[in-house]
Enzyme design. Sequence first.
Site, PDB file in Angstrom:
ATOM      1  N   TYR A  12       0.862  -1.190   0.000  1.00 48.37           N
ATOM      2  CA  TYR A  12       0.000   0.000   0.000  1.00 48.37           C
ATOM      3  C   TYR A  12       0.893   1.233   0.000  1.00 48.37           C
ATOM      4  CZ  TYR A  12      -3.545   3.388   1.461  1.00 48.37           C
ATOM      5  OH  TYR A  12      -4.387   4.474   1.529  1.00 48.37           O
ATOM      6  N   ASP A  56       9.456   2.865  -0.419  1.00 51.17           N
ATOM      7  CA  ASP A  56       8.443   3.530   0.385  1.00 51.17           C
ATOM      8  C   ASP A  56       8.661   3.142   1.844  1.00 51.17           C
ATOM      9  OD1 ASP A  56       6.241   4.390   1.713  1.00 51.17           O
ATOM     10  OD2 ASP A  56       4.763   3.534   0.337  1.00 51.17           O
ATOM     11  N   LYS A 100       5.268   8.456   8.874  1.00 53.86           N
ATOM     12  CA  LYS A 100       4.824   8.083  10.219  1.00 53.86           C
ATOM     13  C   LYS A 100       5.789   8.396  11.385  1.00 53.86           C
ATOM     14  CE  LYS A 100       1.351   5.328   8.149  1.00 53.86           C
ATOM     15  NZ  LYS A 100       0.276   4.397   8.315  1.00 53.86           N
TER      16      LYS A 100
HETATM   17  C1  LIG Z   1       3.814   2.061   3.218  1.00 55.49           C
HETATM   18  C2  LIG Z   1       2.816   3.173   3.137  1.00 55.49           C
HETATM   19  N1  LIG Z   1       2.931   4.092   2.175  1.00 55.49           N
HETATM   20  C3  LIG Z   1       2.079   5.123   2.064  1.00 55.49           C
HETATM   21  C4  LIG Z   1       1.028   5.253   2.935  1.00 55.49           C
HETATM   22  C5  LIG Z   1       0.076   6.409   2.813  1.00 55.49           C
HETATM   23  O1  LIG Z   1       0.281   7.300   3.842  1.00 55.49           O
HETATM   24  P1  LIG Z   1      -0.884   8.323   4.300  1.00 55.49           P
HETATM   25  O2  LIG Z   1      -1.965   7.502   4.889  1.00 55.49           O
HETATM   26  O3  LIG Z   1      -0.197   9.224   5.283  1.00 55.49           O
HETATM   27  O4  LIG Z   1      -1.307   9.057   3.073  1.00 55.49           O
HETATM   28  C6  LIG Z   1       0.863   4.315   3.962  1.00 55.49           C
HETATM   29  C7  LIG Z   1      -0.251   4.420   4.919  1.00 55.49           C
HETATM   30  O5  LIG Z   1      -0.486   3.602   5.752  1.00 55.49           O
HETATM   31  C8  LIG Z   1       1.777   3.239   4.060  1.00 55.49           C
HETATM   32  O6  LIG Z   1       1.658   2.308   5.007  1.00 55.49           O
END
Ligand SMILES: Cc1ncc(COP(=O)(O)O)c(C=O)c1O
Length: 445
Positions: A155, A255, A283
């Site tokens: 994700y 990511d 995060k």
């Molecule tokens: C690995 C990863 N990338 C991107 C995102 C997206 O982040 P946001 O919810 O702050 O837009 C998340 C959200 O949980 C994530 O776990």
Amino acid sequence: MAAEDYVEYASGLNTRKSYRLYKRAEKLMPGGASSHGQCYPVFTPYPLGFERGKGSKIWDLDGNEYLDFVLAMGPLIHGHAHPRLVEAVRDQLAKGTMFAVLHDKEVDLAEKVCRMTSMDMVRFSNGGSEATQTAVRLARGYTGKNKIIKFEGAYHGGHDYVLFGGGGPTTGPPSAMYKIPSSWGIPEETAKNTLVVRWNDADSLEKVVKRNADDLAGIISEPVLMNIGTVPPEEGFLQLMRSLCDEHDMLFILDEIITGFRLARGGAQEYFGIKADITTYAKALGGGFPISAIAGRRKIMEDLVPGKVFHAGTYNANPLCVVAALASLTELERPGTYQRMKKVGDMLQAGLEEAIERTKTTAIVQGIGPGGCQLYFTKLDRIRNYPDYMTCDSQKYLAMHRKLLKKGVYFHPQQYEHLFVSTQHTEEDVKQCVSKVQESLRELT
Ligand SMILES: Cc1ncc(COP(=O)(O)O)c(C=O)c1O
């Protein structure tokens, strides 16, 4: 309140105020929340409403106390209301909340992020989705190519480029994995440019890269799949991504929205000894405040300027989030922090494994030290990829979540999330959690 006006969340737990809050919310906000990740039916029969948190504990509106292993889905690496984060933000509040132009703390943060991660340059934005969207655009702008590869079950946020192949709140049936986007409203043209590949499947990855190399801008990947629990890369899989990117003039986007500053100071890249071209962080960076970062090699990042690749945001690097991030990283840099988090994280994983063993439950645990772990109800001895994940018993997980609530332990209701510890979680917190999980598993068998 009439009995029929109240739906119990978990047997014997009074959540009447949460229920009433949800009934007000669902009239005004689709799904009764401000995010697909926070609404019904992710939280069934309704999301609990929370009032406050301190360290490793949270209290819901009805005054129920829980030991928190969700930590707002990752950001709260220092637990709730950490005094030094609160103090930093309070000081800044009095000095001004926004300038929407360069400020001194922003450059302090850029220096700290680059030092801790060994990145050359960085740009800040507000959330993970914004960061991954910019990272993909940057890879396309830099290489002059259109397609990207993403993995099933990974994700990367809520934008069109990456809403394919499940993961997190988009997790669904494997049959919908390849061609069907996880949302209405995504143009066919976008779907053609996002190729979905199976995690930990080196042959498929090589084949897809070779077939599309002429128009592939890059690979975007989580270093560990953290949106179908915790699914680590197999030996050599991240290295294969690196070498394919080098061979075919593509960029490797890692990511690290979850793993960044959590697995180690330098995130998964330090942990696995690998180097990406572009990295996204969020995060743990803000410790609960909305800030994200796109970082990478100078030659690539220098294309993120007017006239080349566009990136902007009124709230980018706003002082409140910047000072929170500085405080969060300063806490993480204290000697012994990662060792302590690893010890507590490992203890949680080992404790859950023992609880499974003692109760003869058909389940496994997968984890990655300070990075988190997850318990899967499965007959498999390992979850390697998304189809494996989809065979796990998510209803049983939901049932365990409810039993744990009654016992004062907060796990996410969805098995695709994972269990986190913070710098504030103690060995005693973990012991208590493990004993409550053991009781719950016994009740479920
Ligand atoms: C690995 C990863 N990338 C991107 C995102 C997206 O982040 P946001 O919810 O702050 O837009 C998340 C959200 O949980 C994530 O776990």
